[in-house]
Design an enzyme around this catalytic site. Structure first.
Site, PDB file in Angstrom:
ATOM      1  CG  ASP A  10      -0.367   0.178   2.528  1.00 28.18           C
ATOM      2  OD1 ASP A  10       0.881   0.294   2.613  1.00 28.18           O
ATOM      3  OD2 ASP A  10      -1.107   0.239   3.524  1.00 28.18           O
ATOM      4  N   GLY A  68       2.637  -0.444   6.237  1.00 27.48           N
ATOM      5  CA  GLY A  68       3.390   0.297   7.242  1.00 27.48           C
ATOM      6  C   GLY A  68       4.059  -0.619   8.244  1.00 27.48           C
ATOM      7  N   GLY A  72      -1.493  -5.460   8.712  1.00 31.51           N
ATOM      8  CA  GLY A  72      -2.755  -5.517   7.956  1.00 31.51           C
ATOM      9  C   GLY A  72      -2.651  -6.467   6.783  1.00 31.51           C
ATOM     10  CG  HIS A 100      10.670 -25.007  11.535  1.00 32.39           C
ATOM     11  ND1 HIS A 100      10.920 -24.999  12.894  1.00 32.39           N
ATOM     12  CD2 HIS A 100      11.731 -25.649  10.977  1.00 32.39           C
ATOM     13  CE1 HIS A 100      12.072 -25.608  13.150  1.00 32.39           C
ATOM     14  NE2 HIS A 100      12.594 -26.010  11.992  1.00 32.39           N
TER      15      HIS A 100
HETATM   16  C1  RB5 Z   1      -1.509   2.851   6.464  1.00 33.84           C
HETATM   17  O1  RB5 Z   1      -1.451   4.075   7.104  1.00 33.84           O
HETATM   18  C2  RB5 Z   1      -1.257   1.721   7.444  1.00 33.84           C
HETATM   19  O2  RB5 Z   1      -2.321   1.586   8.307  1.00 33.84           O
HETATM   20  C3  RB5 Z   1      -1.002   0.434   6.699  1.00 33.84           C
HETATM   21  O3  RB5 Z   1       0.090   0.623   5.838  1.00 33.84           O
HETATM   22  C4  RB5 Z   1      -0.649  -0.801   7.511  1.00 33.84           C
HETATM   23  O4  RB5 Z   1       0.396  -0.527   8.397  1.00 33.84           O
HETATM   24  C5  RB5 Z   1      -1.755  -1.530   8.125  1.00 33.84           C
HETATM   25  O5  RB5 Z   1      -1.561  -2.606   8.737  1.00 33.84           O
END
Ligand code: RB5
Length: 144
Positions: A10, A68, A72, A100
């Site tokens: 992202d 980041g 996520g 593993h």
């Molecule tokens: C984006 O600001 C951030 O939330 C995303 O890149 C990530 O770290 C989510 O897990």
């Protein structure tokens, strides 16, 4: 068998993705980049799903997802049957993720892991091999 890395990020992982691509190619892997390609804010689950779908279709390929923190991306990826995604913050985790856990997706955080360490983690992850045996039994138990 494919020696292809399918990579995605992202906006929070764009700079690290661009750093890693030539490094991965120098290791002898081809790279398929599924975006994002700009710093515009975007939604990491969409990229994670696209990369994981491509990994499942391309036997022998591996995925790399960068946001980041890597969190996520890994949360999304691990909802997809057949995907074993590992957030790795050091080389030992990267080696074990393959040896593993047979992780088919590596997740990295651009805001948590500097570019030099991220390169080393990637190098170890792409070079390590699954040990099979009892570890195969265990990864089969994850989904069954
Ligand atoms: C984006 O600001 C951030 O939330 C995303 O890149 C990530 O770290 C989510 O897990």
């Amino acid at each position: 068998m494919s020696k292809n890395v399918i990579i995605g990020c992202d906006h929070g992982g764009l700079a690290l993705k661009e750093t890693l691509k030539p490094f991965i190619e120098k290791m002898g892997w081809s790279v398929t980049d599924l975006g994002t390609h700009t710093t515009d804010s975007c939604d990491y689950p969409l990229i994670a799903k696209a990369v994981c779908d491509a990994v499942l279709k391309d036997e022998g390929s591996l995925g790399i997802l960068i946001c980041g923190t890597g969190l996520g991306m890994s949360m999304t990826a691990n909802r997809i049957p057949g995907i074993r995604a590992a957030v790795c913050t050091n080389e030992y985790m990267a080696r074990m993720a393959r040896a593993h856990n047979d992780a088919n997706v590596l997740c990295l955080g651009e805001r948590t892991t500097g570019p030099g360490l991220a390169q080393e983690i990637t190098q170890v992850y792409l070079s390590a091999e699954f040990e099979g045996g009892r570890h195969l039994r265990r990864i089969n138990l994850i989904e069954n």
